[in-house]
Motif scaffolding. Structure first.
Motif, PDB file in Angstrom:
ATOM      1  N   TRP A  72       0.846  -1.187   0.000  1.00  9.81           N
ATOM      2  CA  TRP A  72       0.000   0.000   0.000  1.00  9.81           C
ATOM      3  C   TRP A  72       0.881   1.237   0.000  1.00  9.81           C
ATOM      4  O   TRP A  72       1.754   1.378   0.846  1.00  9.81           O
ATOM      5  CB  TRP A  72      -0.861   0.057   1.257  1.00  9.81           C
ATOM      6  N   LYS A  73       0.636   2.131  -0.931  1.00  6.99           N
ATOM      7  CA  LYS A  73       1.302   3.432  -0.891  1.00  6.99           C
ATOM      8  C   LYS A  73       0.442   4.350  -0.042  1.00  6.99           C
ATOM      9  O   LYS A  73      -0.793   4.270  -0.084  1.00  6.99           O
ATOM     10  CB  LYS A  73       1.443   4.013  -2.302  1.00  6.99           C
ATOM     11  N   VAL A  74       1.092   5.208   0.709  1.00  6.87           N
ATOM     12  CA  VAL A  74       0.357   6.145   1.558  1.00  6.87           C
ATOM     13  C   VAL A  74      -0.617   6.963   0.706  1.00  6.87           C
ATOM     14  O   VAL A  74      -1.757   7.199   1.111  1.00  6.87           O
ATOM     15  CB  VAL A  74       1.343   7.057   2.336  1.00  6.87           C
ATOM     16  N   SER A  75      -0.186   7.335  -0.479  1.00  7.32           N
ATOM     17  CA  SER A  75      -1.025   8.156  -1.354  1.00  7.32           C
ATOM     18  C   SER A  75      -2.282   7.420  -1.840  1.00  7.32           C
ATOM     19  O   SER A  75      -3.239   8.057  -2.283  1.00  7.32           O
ATOM     20  CB  SER A  75      -0.218   8.638  -2.557  1.00  7.32           C
ATOM     21  N   ARG A  76      -2.297   6.107  -1.742  1.00  3.31           N
ATOM     22  CA  ARG A  76      -3.443   5.323  -2.211  1.00  3.31           C
ATOM     23  C   ARG A  76      -4.391   4.912  -1.073  1.00  3.31           C
ATOM     24  O   ARG A  76      -5.444   4.324  -1.326  1.00  3.31           O
ATOM     25  CB  ARG A  76      -2.953   4.065  -2.938  1.00  3.31           C
ATOM     26  N   MET A  77      -4.031   5.193   0.156  1.00  2.00           N
ATOM     27  CA  MET A  77      -4.893   4.846   1.291  1.00  2.00           C
ATOM     28  C   MET A  77      -6.118   5.756   1.300  1.00  2.00           C
ATOM     29  O   MET A  77      -6.056   6.904   0.860  1.00  2.00           O
ATOM     30  CB  MET A  77      -4.133   5.024   2.607  1.00  2.00           C
ATOM     31  N   GLY A  78      -7.199   5.223   1.832  1.00  2.00           N
ATOM     32  CA  GLY A  78      -8.389   6.048   2.012  1.00  2.00           C
ATOM     33  C   GLY A  78      -8.066   7.232   2.908  1.00  2.00           C
ATOM     34  O   GLY A  78      -7.279   7.107   3.850  1.00  2.00           O
ATOM     35  N   LYS A  79      -8.643   8.370   2.612  1.00  3.45           N
ATOM     36  CA  LYS A  79      -8.315   9.608   3.339  1.00  3.45           C
ATOM     37  C   LYS A  79      -8.646   9.508   4.832  1.00  3.45           C
ATOM     38  O   LYS A  79      -7.875   9.960   5.671  1.00  3.45           O
ATOM     39  CB  LYS A  79      -9.032  10.806   2.726  1.00  3.45           C
ATOM     40  N   ALA A  80      -9.761   8.917   5.165  1.00  2.00           N
ATOM     41  CA  ALA A  80     -10.122   8.780   6.582  1.00  2.00           C
ATOM     42  C   ALA A  80      -9.151   7.831   7.285  1.00  2.00           C
ATOM     43  O   ALA A  80      -8.649   8.132   8.371  1.00  2.00           O
ATOM     44  CB  ALA A  80     -11.550   8.291   6.734  1.00  2.00           C
ATOM     45  N   ASP A  81      -8.861   6.696   6.645  1.00  2.15           N
ATOM     46  CA  ASP A  81      -7.927   5.728   7.240  1.00  2.15           C
ATOM     47  C   ASP A  81      -6.545   6.355   7.425  1.00  2.15           C
ATOM     48  O   ASP A  81      -5.917   6.189   8.473  1.00  2.15           O
ATOM     49  CB  ASP A  81      -7.796   4.484   6.367  1.00  2.15           C
ATOM     50  N   LEU A  82      -6.084   7.069   6.416  1.00  2.00           N
ATOM     51  CA  LEU A  82      -4.772   7.709   6.501  1.00  2.00           C
ATOM     52  C   LEU A  82      -4.722   8.713   7.642  1.00  2.00           C
ATOM     53  O   LEU A  82      -3.765   8.747   8.404  1.00  2.00           O
ATOM     54  CB  LEU A  82      -4.433   8.392   5.168  1.00  2.00           C
ATOM     55  N   THR A  83      -5.770   9.497   7.776  1.00  2.00           N
ATOM     56  CA  THR A  83      -5.809  10.492   8.849  1.00  2.00           C
ATOM     57  C   THR A  83      -5.810   9.823  10.217  1.00  2.00           C
ATOM     58  O   THR A  83      -5.106  10.257  11.133  1.00  2.00           O
ATOM     59  CB  THR A  83      -7.040  11.404   8.672  1.00  2.00           C
ATOM     60  N   ILE A  84      -6.582   8.772  10.368  1.00  2.00           N
ATOM     61  CA  ILE A  84      -6.621   8.028  11.635  1.00  2.00           C
ATOM     62  C   ILE A  84      -5.247   7.437  11.933  1.00  2.00           C
ATOM     63  O   ILE A  84      -4.758   7.519  13.070  1.00  2.00           O
ATOM     64  CB  ILE A  84      -7.699   6.926  11.579  1.00  2.00           C
ATOM     65  N   LEU A  85      -4.611   6.858  10.931  1.00  2.00           N
ATOM     66  CA  LEU A  85      -3.279   6.274  11.116  1.00  2.00           C
ATOM     67  C   LEU A  85      -2.253   7.338  11.500  1.00  2.00           C
ATOM     68  O   LEU A  85      -1.416   7.108  12.376  1.00  2.00           O
ATOM     69  CB  LEU A  85      -2.832   5.551   9.842  1.00  2.00           C
ATOM     70  N   ARG A  86      -2.310   8.477  10.861  1.00  2.00           N
ATOM     71  CA  ARG A  86      -1.369   9.557  11.185  1.00  2.00           C
ATOM     72  C   ARG A  86      -1.515   9.986  12.640  1.00  2.00           C
ATOM     73  O   ARG A  86      -0.521  10.167  13.350  1.00  2.00           O
ATOM     74  CB  ARG A  86      -1.594  10.754  10.265  1.00  2.00           C
ATOM     75  N   LEU A  87      -2.738  10.158  13.073  1.00  2.00           N
ATOM     76  CA  LEU A  87      -2.996  10.549  14.459  1.00  2.00           C
ATOM     77  C   LEU A  87      -2.493   9.480  15.420  1.00  2.00           C
ATOM     78  O   LEU A  87      -1.802   9.776  16.405  1.00  2.00           O
ATOM     79  CB  LEU A  87      -4.494  10.807  14.657  1.00  2.00           C
ATOM     80  N   ALA A  88      -2.779   8.232  15.129  1.00  2.00           N
ATOM     81  CA  ALA A  88      -2.371   7.129  16.005  1.00  2.00           C
ATOM     82  C   ALA A  88      -0.850   6.972  16.051  1.00  2.00           C
ATOM     83  O   ALA A  88      -0.278   6.776  17.126  1.00  2.00           O
ATOM     84  CB  ALA A  88      -3.016   5.833  15.550  1.00  2.00           C
ATOM     85  N   VAL A  89      -0.199   7.061  14.896  1.00  4.08           N
ATOM     86  CA  VAL A  89       1.263   6.919  14.872  1.00  4.08           C
ATOM     87  C   VAL A  89       1.899   8.066  15.649  1.00  4.08           C
ATOM     88  O   VAL A  89       2.857   7.860  16.399  1.00  4.08           O
ATOM     89  CB  VAL A  89       1.800   6.847  13.429  1.00  4.08           C
ATOM     90  N   TYR A  90       1.367   9.256  15.517  1.00  2.00           N
ATOM     91  CA  TYR A  90       1.893  10.378  16.301  1.00  2.00           C
ATOM     92  C   TYR A  90       1.785  10.052  17.792  1.00  2.00           C
ATOM     93  O   TYR A  90       2.738  10.230  18.552  1.00  2.00           O
ATOM     94  CB  TYR A  90       1.146  11.685  15.992  1.00  2.00           C
TER      95      TYR A  90
END
Length: 134
Positions: A72-90
Motif C-alpha cells: 500500500w502506498k500512503v497516497s493510495r490509502m483512504g483519506k479517513a484511514d490515513l488520517t486516523i493512522l497519522r494521528l495514532a502513529v503520532y
C-alpha cells in the motif's frame, strides 16, 4: 472535554489537510474552531497544539506508514484511514501521555465511526506492525 472527544476533533481538523493546501489550512483551522462553538481555552489549545505537532511530524509519520503498509502506498490509502493512522502513529511515537495500546484502541474506534467496513482491521494491522517495530 474528554480525551476521546478531543481526539475526534483533532482527527476532523487533520482530515482537512487532505483537501486543502498548506496556505489554505490557516483559514480552515479558523473555520473549524468557529464552527465548533464554545469550548474551553485549554481544549482549544490542546487541539491546536496537537494538530501542529502532527503536521510537523507528517513526513516521518508517512515514512513509517509506508514501511508498515506492505503493498500500500500512503497516497493510495483512504483519506479517513490515513488520517486516523497519522494521528495514532503520532500518539504512539511522539506523545508520551498516550500509551501505545490506548493509541491503537482509539484509532480502531475512530475507524469504526469514520472509516469503511474494512478500516478497523486495516488500521489495527498497520499499527500492530508499527508497534512491534519499536
Amino acid at each position: 472535554m474528554k480525551r476521546r472527544e478531543l481526539r475526534e476533533h483533532i482527527f476532523e481538523l487533520l482530515f482537512r489537510v487532505e483537501f486543502n493546501s498548506p496556505e489554505e489550512m490557516q483559514e480552515q483551522v479558523r473555520l473549524f474552531f468557529e464552527n465548533l462553538g464554545e469550548i474551553e481555552d485549554k481544549d482549544r489549545d490542546y487541539i491546536k497544539q496537537k494538530y501542529a505537532h502532527i503536521i510537523e511530524k507528517l513526513p516521518e509519520i508517512d515514512a513509517l506508514l509506508g514501511e508498515a503498509a506492505e503493498g500500500w502506498k500512503v497516497s493510495r490509502m483512504g483519506k479517513a484511514d490515513l488520517t486516523i493512522l497519522r494521528l495514532a502513529v503520532y500518539e504512539m511515537k511522539y506523545d508520551e501521555d498516550v500509551p501505545v495500546g490506548v493509541a491503537v484502541n482509539e484509532a480502531v474506534e475512530l475507524s469504526k465511526k469514520f472509516g469503511g467496513d474494512e478500516s478497523p482491521v486495516f488500521i489495527n494491522g498497520i499499527l500492530g506492525k508499527i508497534g512491534k517495530a519499536e
